[in-house]
Scaffold this active site. Structure first.
Site, mmCIF file in Angstrom:
data_model
loop_
_atom_site.group_PDB
_atom_site.id
_atom_site.type_symbol
_atom_site.label_atom_id
_atom_site.label_comp_id
_atom_site.label_asym_id
_atom_site.label_seq_id
_atom_site.Cartn_x
_atom_site.Cartn_y
_atom_site.Cartn_z
ATOM 1 N N ARG A 196 0.827 -1.231 0.000
ATOM 2 C CA ARG A 196 0.000 0.000 0.000
ATOM 3 C C ARG A 196 0.848 1.263 0.000
ATOM 4 N NH1 ARG A 196 -2.985 -3.235 3.573
ATOM 5 N NH2 ARG A 196 -4.749 -4.148 2.484
ATOM 6 N N LYS A 251 1.328 11.778 -10.815
ATOM 7 C CA LYS A 251 0.444 10.875 -11.567
ATOM 8 C C LYS A 251 1.229 9.635 -11.971
ATOM 9 C CE LYS A 251 -2.818 13.995 -13.840
ATOM 10 N NZ LYS A 251 -3.298 14.447 -15.159
ATOM 11 N N GLU A 269 6.965 20.410 -24.237
ATOM 12 C CA GLU A 269 6.307 20.608 -22.932
ATOM 13 C C GLU A 269 6.868 21.859 -22.244
ATOM 14 O OE1 GLU A 269 3.732 19.007 -21.824
ATOM 15 O OE2 GLU A 269 3.696 17.113 -22.915
ATOM 16 N N LYS A 324 4.822 23.803 -13.023
ATOM 17 C CA LYS A 324 3.969 22.636 -12.768
ATOM 18 C C LYS A 324 3.714 22.494 -11.271
ATOM 19 C CE LYS A 324 2.802 17.934 -13.786
ATOM 20 N NZ LYS A 324 2.954 16.745 -14.594
ATOM 21 N N GLU A 346 -6.426 17.345 -10.198
ATOM 22 C CA GLU A 346 -7.002 17.822 -11.456
ATOM 23 C C GLU A 346 -8.509 18.057 -11.401
ATOM 24 O OE1 GLU A 346 -5.046 16.258 -14.903
ATOM 25 O OE2 GLU A 346 -6.649 16.916 -16.219
ATOM 26 N N ARG A 383 -5.371 22.501 -12.755
ATOM 27 C CA ARG A 383 -4.385 21.563 -13.322
ATOM 28 C C ARG A 383 -4.692 21.261 -14.793
ATOM 29 N NH1 ARG A 383 -1.333 16.441 -10.304
ATOM 30 N NH2 ARG A 383 -0.133 15.820 -12.110
ATOM 31 N N ASN A 414 -3.013 20.871 -19.863
ATOM 32 C CA ASN A 414 -3.391 20.137 -21.074
ATOM 33 C C ASN A 414 -3.386 21.015 -22.321
ATOM 34 O OD1 ASN A 414 -3.754 17.769 -19.618
ATOM 35 N ND2 ASN A 414 -5.837 18.365 -19.046
ATOM 36 N N HIS A 468 -3.047 19.422 -25.583
ATOM 37 C CA HIS A 468 -3.160 17.975 -25.373
ATOM 38 C C HIS A 468 -4.474 17.373 -25.871
ATOM 39 C CE1 HIS A 468 0.469 18.597 -23.125
ATOM 40 N NE2 HIS A 468 0.547 17.332 -22.767
ATOM 41 N N HIS A 483 -3.668 14.490 -28.119
ATOM 42 C CA HIS A 483 -4.050 13.136 -27.737
ATOM 43 C C HIS A 483 -4.800 12.439 -28.871
ATOM 44 C CE1 HIS A 483 -5.420 10.174 -24.606
ATOM 45 N NE2 HIS A 483 -4.151 10.361 -24.328
ATOM 46 N N HIS A 494 4.954 11.988 -28.258
ATOM 47 C CA HIS A 494 4.000 12.785 -27.484
ATOM 48 C C HIS A 494 4.229 14.296 -27.678
ATOM 49 C CE1 HIS A 494 1.338 13.893 -24.230
ATOM 50 N NE2 HIS A 494 2.318 14.555 -23.653
HETATM 51 P P1 NAD Z 1 10.190 7.005 -22.536
HETATM 52 O O1 NAD Z 1 10.232 6.764 -21.111
HETATM 53 O O2 NAD Z 1 9.696 5.929 -23.434
HETATM 54 O O3 NAD Z 1 11.633 7.472 -23.019
HETATM 55 C C1 NAD Z 1 11.856 7.727 -24.391
HETATM 56 C C2 NAD Z 1 13.006 6.874 -24.917
HETATM 57 O O4 NAD Z 1 14.232 7.448 -24.455
HETATM 58 C C3 NAD Z 1 13.008 5.435 -24.420
HETATM 59 O O5 NAD Z 1 13.499 4.626 -25.450
HETATM 60 C C4 NAD Z 1 14.013 5.466 -23.260
HETATM 61 O O6 NAD Z 1 14.614 4.216 -23.071
HETATM 62 C C5 NAD Z 1 14.993 6.482 -23.748
HETATM 63 N N1 NAD Z 1 15.723 7.235 -22.743
HETATM 64 C C6 NAD Z 1 15.229 7.892 -21.668
HETATM 65 N N2 NAD Z 1 16.212 8.584 -21.062
HETATM 66 C C7 NAD Z 1 17.340 8.355 -21.768
HETATM 67 C C8 NAD Z 1 18.672 8.810 -21.652
HETATM 68 N N3 NAD Z 1 19.045 9.707 -20.729
HETATM 69 N N4 NAD Z 1 19.578 8.337 -22.531
HETATM 70 C C9 NAD Z 1 19.210 7.472 -23.517
HETATM 71 N N5 NAD Z 1 17.965 7.045 -23.715
HETATM 72 C C10 NAD Z 1 17.039 7.479 -22.831
HETATM 73 O O7 NAD Z 1 9.292 8.279 -22.907
HETATM 74 P P2 NAD Z 1 9.156 9.730 -22.256
HETATM 75 O O8 NAD Z 1 8.942 10.634 -23.388
HETATM 76 O O9 NAD Z 1 10.217 10.011 -21.287
HETATM 77 O O10 NAD Z 1 7.798 9.587 -21.432
HETATM 78 C C11 NAD Z 1 6.595 9.269 -22.084
HETATM 79 C C12 NAD Z 1 5.655 8.657 -21.083
HETATM 80 O O11 NAD Z 1 5.415 9.577 -20.033
HETATM 81 C C13 NAD Z 1 4.306 8.305 -21.682
HETATM 82 O O12 NAD Z 1 3.945 7.017 -21.293
HETATM 83 C C14 NAD Z 1 3.369 9.322 -21.056
HETATM 84 O O13 NAD Z 1 2.060 8.824 -20.882
HETATM 85 C C15 NAD Z 1 4.024 9.583 -19.737
HETATM 86 N N6 NAD Z 1 3.686 10.864 -19.131
HETATM 87 C C16 NAD Z 1 3.297 10.852 -17.839
HETATM 88 C C17 NAD Z 1 2.990 12.045 -17.211
HETATM 89 C C18 NAD Z 1 2.621 12.041 -15.766
HETATM 90 O O14 NAD Z 1 2.216 13.085 -15.236
HETATM 91 N N7 NAD Z 1 2.776 10.939 -15.076
HETATM 92 C C19 NAD Z 1 3.089 13.261 -17.898
HETATM 93 C C20 NAD Z 1 3.485 13.228 -19.234
HETATM 94 C C21 NAD Z 1 3.793 12.019 -19.846
#
Ligand code: NAD
Length: 374
Positions: A127, A149, A191, A233, A243, A247, A251, A254, A258, A272
């Site tokens: 938990r 999130k 972003e 943020k 949200e 918050r 978006n 977005h 999306h 993204h």
């Molecule tokens: P990701 O985690 O897939 O990373 C992108 C790519 O870069 C991957 O292949 C990863 O292995 C690589 N990578 C990451 N750091 C690296 C580094 N320093 N050196 C070499 N390679 C590296 O994608 P992302 O763009 O970081 O995140 C996207 C995800 O985040 C989505 O699933 C999205 O839904 C989520 N997200 C969540 C929130 C939230 O508030 N929780 C907000 C926005 C996005």
């Protein structure tokens, strides 16, 4: 926000769930020193993916070992498919096999995928065990590691199952971005631009001047951009953790974005941030069409995104047969639709975003069609 040299500290003020974001160069190697004051348990489990492990796991392990810890790690497959029921199950089982207690600390080292799935795991094991985020993608540094999130994707859609779970600390080592593929870096930059456009015109002006340095990972510029984004943020999350209101401003771009990602199957075709960049362009265009925003402001926003190398037009994305009707039907199914209303984040100009509940879909369609023909 305090500042020591090029190191920045951003406080996320959420009462007994408050935490700090530390931003600086080469700070993964100081992880133990940064974590120690929190007096978390001795057992540390690092969750990362193969790409990040190759580049940054050793320095994190060394830092923890130098502090007398014996960290263990779980290395996931990179990519969105890891954020799934099966990915989560595998992760939970791996963690449980390693043995956990209430003081175990899970460290998410990676991009948003690792952060989201590891955060989810941390929020449910016993938990809730301690979570530290060490984001290594630009998107994760300025967005997903901040605000609590967590989520996985399901066949019904993206991020449909998740929790709100705040980390105890976020460590953003800007030097780790040097191994991030350039396209991913640019995607994260969208972003950053969003924060300027939604509520901080001076920051947007700074990005117009310094965006190239940010993309080059100039240590001072990138630290400033990450810290300013996190501060924006953090302020919003502090006012509206779950949200219910403000918050939603996060978006900006977005709702359109999306729908574009849904159409391209959340694949490499459109990252993204690329979808957000086109989405921001459409949100500004829609605001102009509705007489809310001067055209000159929209052109300024779009030309910065374009100059930095982000897409702003649908037709720059190859191999997709876009249809405005299909994109609109994706929007109607978005999880952010409330009581059948699609809420759009629109703007009265740079730094002046607001949530608009009164948008005619005919205008949305016209904007998509205009973009398709631009
Ligand atoms: P990701 O985690 O897939 O990373 C992108 C790519 O870069 C991957 O292949 C990863 O292995 C690589 N990578 C990451 N750091 C690296 C580094 N320093 N050196 C070499 N390679 C590296 O994608 P992302 O763009 O970081 O995140 C996207 C995800 O985040 C989505 O699933 C999205 O839904 C989520 N997200 C969540 C929130 C939230 O508030 N929780 C907000 C926005 C996005």
């Amino acid at each position: 926000m305090n500042k020591a040299g090029s190191r920045h500290f951003v406080d996320v003020d959420l009462g007994d769930r408050s935490y700090q974001i530390i931003i600086g160069e080469e700070i993964i190697s100081e992880a133990e020193k940064l974590i120690a004051p929190l007096r978390l348990g001795k057992k540390k489990i690092i969750v990362t993916d193969q790409n990040v492990a190759r580049n940054h796991l050793i320095s994190l392990r060394k830092a923890l070992e130098n502090g007398g810890h014996d960290p263990v790690d779980v290395i996931l497959k990179p990519g969105e498919q890891t954020k799934s029921f099966s990915g989560l199950r595998e992760l939970l089982e791996s963690i449980l096999k390693l043995g956990v207690d209430r003081d175990t600390c899970l460290i998410a080292l990676g991009g948003g995928v690792v952060g989201d799935v590891a955060g989810f795991a941390a929020s449910t094991i016993l938990r809730g065990i301690h979570l530290i985020q060490i984001p290594t993608s630009l998107l994760a540094m300025v967005d997903s590691s901040v605000g609590g999130k967590t989520a996985i994707n399901t066949p019904q859609g993206k991020n449909l199952v998740g929790t709100f779970y705040q980390p105890r600390l976020v460590i953003s080592d800007t030097a780790s971005l040097r191994t991030l593929p350039n396209r991913e870096l640019l995607s994260g930059y969208a972003e950053i631009v969003k924060y300027g456009l939604l509520g901080d015109a001076l920051f947007f002006e700074w990005l117009e001047e310094n965006g190239d340095k940010v993309i080059d990972c100039n240590p001072v510029a990138i630290a400033h951009a990450v810290a300013t984004s996190c501060r924006s943020k953090a302020l919003i999350v502090t006012k509206d953790e779950r949200e219910g209101g403000v918050r939603a401003l996060l978006n900006l771009g977005h709702t359109f974005g999306h729908a574009l990602e849904t159409e391209t199957g959340f694949s490499e075709t459109l990252l993204h941030g690329e979808a957000v960049s086109i989405g921001i362009t459409m949100a500004f265009d829609l605001s102009v069409r509705m007489g809310l925003c001067p055209g000159i402001e929209a052109r300024r926003a779009t030309s910065h995104l374009k100059k930095i190398g982000l897409p702003v037009a649908l037709k720059s994305i190859e191999g997709i047969d876009w249809s405005s009707d299909r994109l609109i039907s994706h929007m109607a199914r978005d999880k952010k639709v409330r009581n059948g209303n699609i809420n759009f984040v629109l703007t009265k100009g740079i730094g002046k975003a607001f949530v608009c509940e009164d948008v005619h879909m005919a205008d949305v369609k016209a904007i998509i069609d205009k973009n398709l023909n631009s």
